[in-house]
Design an enzyme around this catalytic site. Structure first.
Site, PDB file in Angstrom:
ATOM      1  N   GLU A   1      -7.424   6.039  -5.453  1.00 31.29           N
ATOM      2  CA  GLU A   1      -7.999   6.347  -4.111  1.00 31.29           C
ATOM      3  C   GLU A   1      -7.428   7.258  -3.345  1.00 31.29           C
ATOM      4  O   GLU A   1      -8.195   8.210  -2.676  1.00 31.29           O
ATOM      5  CB  GLU A   1      -8.071   4.998  -3.556  1.00 31.29           C
ATOM      6  CG  GLU A   1      -8.759   4.966  -2.155  1.00 31.29           C
ATOM      7  CD  GLU A   1     -10.190   4.908  -1.931  1.00 31.29           C
ATOM      8  OE1 GLU A   1     -10.703   4.996  -0.618  1.00 31.29           O
ATOM      9  OE2 GLU A   1     -10.936   5.006  -2.845  1.00 31.29           O
TER      10      GLU A   1
ATOM     11  N   LEU B   1     -20.421   2.672   6.058  1.00 35.10           N
ATOM     12  CA  LEU B   1     -21.074   2.755   4.822  1.00 35.10           C
ATOM     13  C   LEU B   1     -20.539   2.555   3.339  1.00 35.10           C
ATOM     14  O   LEU B   1     -21.265   2.190   2.869  1.00 35.10           O
ATOM     15  CB  LEU B   1     -21.550   4.434   4.836  1.00 35.10           C
ATOM     16  CG  LEU B   1     -22.164   4.769   6.015  1.00 35.10           C
ATOM     17  CD1 LEU B   1     -22.331   6.371   6.177  1.00 35.10           C
ATOM     18  CD2 LEU B   1     -23.438   4.329   6.321  1.00 35.10           C
ATOM     19  N   GLN B   2     -19.308   2.289   3.442  1.00 34.35           N
ATOM     20  CA  GLN B   2     -18.657   2.185   2.247  1.00 34.35           C
ATOM     21  C   GLN B   2     -17.825   0.793   2.364  1.00 34.35           C
ATOM     22  O   GLN B   2     -16.968   0.693   3.449  1.00 34.35           O
ATOM     23  CB  GLN B   2     -17.661   3.084   1.611  1.00 34.35           C
ATOM     24  CG  GLN B   2     -17.081   2.885   0.481  1.00 34.35           C
ATOM     25  CD  GLN B   2     -16.048   4.158  -0.104  1.00 34.35           C
ATOM     26  OE1 GLN B   2     -15.978   5.324   0.605  1.00 34.35           O
ATOM     27  NE2 GLN B   2     -15.627   4.096  -1.295  1.00 34.35           N
TER      28      GLN B   2
ATOM     29  N   GLN C   1       0.891  -1.241  -0.018  1.00 37.07           N
ATOM     30  CA  GLN C   1       0.064  -0.163   0.096  1.00 37.07           C
ATOM     31  C   GLN C   1       0.893   1.313  -0.003  1.00 37.07           C
ATOM     32  O   GLN C   1       1.766   1.445   0.894  1.00 37.07           O
ATOM     33  CB  GLN C   1      -1.015   0.013   1.217  1.00 37.07           C
ATOM     34  CG  GLN C   1      -1.406   1.380   1.751  1.00 37.07           C
ATOM     35  CD  GLN C   1      -2.476   1.973   0.830  1.00 37.07           C
ATOM     36  OE1 GLN C   1      -2.245   2.720   0.147  1.00 37.07           O
ATOM     37  NE2 GLN C   1      -3.558   1.520   1.259  1.00 37.07           N
TER      38      GLN C   1
ATOM     39  N   ARG D   1       0.356   4.375   1.048  1.00 36.61           N
ATOM     40  CA  ARG D   1       0.163   5.042   2.215  1.00 36.61           C
ATOM     41  C   ARG D   1       0.709   4.426   3.412  1.00 36.61           C
ATOM     42  O   ARG D   1       0.322   3.291   3.509  1.00 36.61           O
ATOM     43  CB  ARG D   1      -1.053   5.362   2.355  1.00 36.61           C
ATOM     44  CG  ARG D   1      -1.509   6.291   3.396  1.00 36.61           C
ATOM     45  CD  ARG D   1      -2.952   6.775   3.642  1.00 36.61           C
ATOM     46  NE  ARG D   1      -3.070   7.531   4.585  1.00 36.61           N
ATOM     47  CZ  ARG D   1      -4.423   7.563   5.405  1.00 36.61           C
ATOM     48  NH1 ARG D   1      -5.419   7.190   4.686  1.00 36.61           N
ATOM     49  NH2 ARG D   1      -4.674   8.551   6.469  1.00 36.61           N
TER      50      ARG D   1
ATOM     51  N   ARG E   1      -8.567  11.233  -1.942  1.00 32.84           N
ATOM     52  CA  ARG E   1      -8.741  11.424  -0.728  1.00 32.84           C
ATOM     53  C   ARG E   1      -7.677  12.315  -0.117  1.00 32.84           C
ATOM     54  O   ARG E   1      -7.885  13.089   1.012  1.00 32.84           O
ATOM     55  CB  ARG E   1      -8.715  10.195   0.210  1.00 32.84           C
ATOM     56  CG  ARG E   1     -10.083   9.207  -0.029  1.00 32.84           C
ATOM     57  CD  ARG E   1     -10.030   8.089   0.767  1.00 32.84           C
ATOM     58  NE  ARG E   1      -9.973   8.648   2.113  1.00 32.84           N
ATOM     59  CZ  ARG E   1     -11.232   8.913   2.921  1.00 32.84           C
ATOM     60  NH1 ARG E   1     -12.295   8.725   2.242  1.00 32.84           N
ATOM     61  NH2 ARG E   1     -11.366   9.352   3.715  1.00 32.84           N
TER      62      ARG E   1
ATOM     63  N   GLU F   1      -7.979   0.695   3.571  1.00 35.57           N
ATOM     64  CA  GLU F   1      -7.311   0.269   4.782  1.00 35.57           C
ATOM     65  C   GLU F   1      -7.641   1.372   6.006  1.00 35.57           C
ATOM     66  O   GLU F   1      -7.690   0.736   7.138  1.00 35.57           O
ATOM     67  CB  GLU F   1      -5.868   0.297   4.565  1.00 35.57           C
ATOM     68  CG  GLU F   1      -4.871  -0.103   5.894  1.00 35.57           C
ATOM     69  CD  GLU F   1      -3.423  -0.443   5.655  1.00 35.57           C
ATOM     70  OE1 GLU F   1      -2.777  -0.298   6.767  1.00 35.57           O
ATOM     71  OE2 GLU F   1      -2.977  -0.303   4.460  1.00 35.57           O
ATOM     72  N   ARG F   2      -7.963   2.684   5.644  1.00 38.51           N
ATOM     73  CA  ARG F   2      -8.316   3.589   6.684  1.00 38.51           C
ATOM     74  C   ARG F   2      -9.606   2.908   7.229  1.00 38.51           C
ATOM     75  O   ARG F   2      -9.669   2.990   8.406  1.00 38.51           O
ATOM     76  CB  ARG F   2      -8.328   4.853   6.088  1.00 38.51           C
ATOM     77  CG  ARG F   2      -8.850   5.922   6.919  1.00 38.51           C
ATOM     78  CD  ARG F   2      -8.805   7.220   6.189  1.00 38.51           C
ATOM     79  NE  ARG F   2      -9.446   8.206   7.060  1.00 38.51           N
ATOM     80  CZ  ARG F   2     -10.697   8.720   7.096  1.00 38.51           C
ATOM     81  NH1 ARG F   2     -11.472   7.870   6.033  1.00 38.51           N
ATOM     82  NH2 ARG F   2     -11.183   9.583   7.577  1.00 38.51           N
ATOM     83  N   ARG F   3     -10.329   2.460   6.471  1.00 32.60           N
ATOM     84  CA  ARG F   3     -11.733   1.918   7.001  1.00 32.60           C
ATOM     85  C   ARG F   3     -11.681   0.822   7.905  1.00 32.60           C
ATOM     86  O   ARG F   3     -12.240   0.561   8.967  1.00 32.60           O
ATOM     87  CB  ARG F   3     -12.719   1.872   5.978  1.00 32.60           C
ATOM     88  CG  ARG F   3     -13.169   3.026   5.085  1.00 32.60           C
ATOM     89  CD  ARG F   3     -14.324   2.755   4.076  1.00 32.60           C
ATOM     90  NE  ARG F   3     -13.916   2.181   2.920  1.00 32.60           N
ATOM     91  CZ  ARG F   3     -13.322   2.510   2.000  1.00 32.60           C
ATOM     92  NH1 ARG F   3     -12.855   3.851   1.652  1.00 32.60           N
ATOM     93  NH2 ARG F   3     -13.090   1.458   1.133  1.00 32.60           N
TER      94      ARG F   3
END
Length: 202
Positions: free
Chosen positions: A95, A40-41, A17, A19, A99, A60-62
């Site tokens: 992505e 939600l996503q 990844q 990030r 963001r 990965e953040r989610r």
């Protein structure tokens, strides 16, 4: 199946990844939102037989926030095809750029890695990402800076725009000296550009 629930224990982050840094405060805020409204996503994941887990392509953040929120499982979109390393990186780049999640050095490394994987030029990557070619070339210029100067940019001590100005100096010693001056004197990007022009005798 294209989508469904997956246990968090069966999901792992992608080690490739782009990030690497995640703001703990932002993760906590998202975790609170997930507790209140759910996730939600969905995450996009693919099966990795070597790891025996689903690897995150996007989200990965989610994933981190869902773990913090105490969820046992999350909604996922399962990518059944075997994407190439370049296709995975392309999706992650888009992505993260949308963001604005990557710091300037992470972004520059991702740009260079994608160009090496695909064998394309900066203008080709810019066209793919729908950004100006100068966005890519300026980002790549940061990778020509000494490691300690890059660290200042990663930490936010020196803005990327200022880093672009430092990169106009050829000698690493001059770049380091300029970076130290910018940090110690808290120079703005415009001040840095002026100082670089003076240093180059223009």
């Amino acid at each position: 199946r294209a989508a469904g629930e997956m246990l968090l224990d069966n999901i792992v982050p992608d080690p490739e990844q782009p990030r690497k840094e995640f703001d703990p405060g932002a993760i906590e805020r998202l975790a609170e939102s997930i507790k209140a409204r759910g996730l939600l996503q969905p995450l996009r994941v693919r099966w990795n037989p070597d790891l025996g887990k689903h690897v995150i392509l996007v989200g990965e953040r989610r994933y981190r926030a869902a773990k913090l929120a105490g969820l046992a499982s999350v909604p996922c979109i399962f990518v059944e095809t075997e994407p190439t390393a370049a296709e995975i990186l392309e999706e992650q780049l888009v992505e993260n750029l949308l963001r604005e999640d990557l710091n300037p050095i992470e972004q520059a490394h991702s740009f260079r890695r994608y160009m090496e994987l695909v064998g394309c030029h900066a203008k080709d990557l810019a066209q793919l990402l729908k950004v100006a070619p100068s966005t890519v070339t300026r980002a790549l210029s940061l990778l020509k800076l000494p490691a300690d100067v890059q660290e200042h940019i990663e930490a936010g001590d020196i803005p990327a725009r200022t880093g672009f100005e430092i990169a106009k100096l050829r000698a690493p010693a001059a770049q380091q000296a300029m970076a130290e001056r910018i940090v110690s004197e808290n120079l703005t990007a415009d001040d840095a550009a002026k100082a670089v022009r003076q240093k180059k005798g223009r």
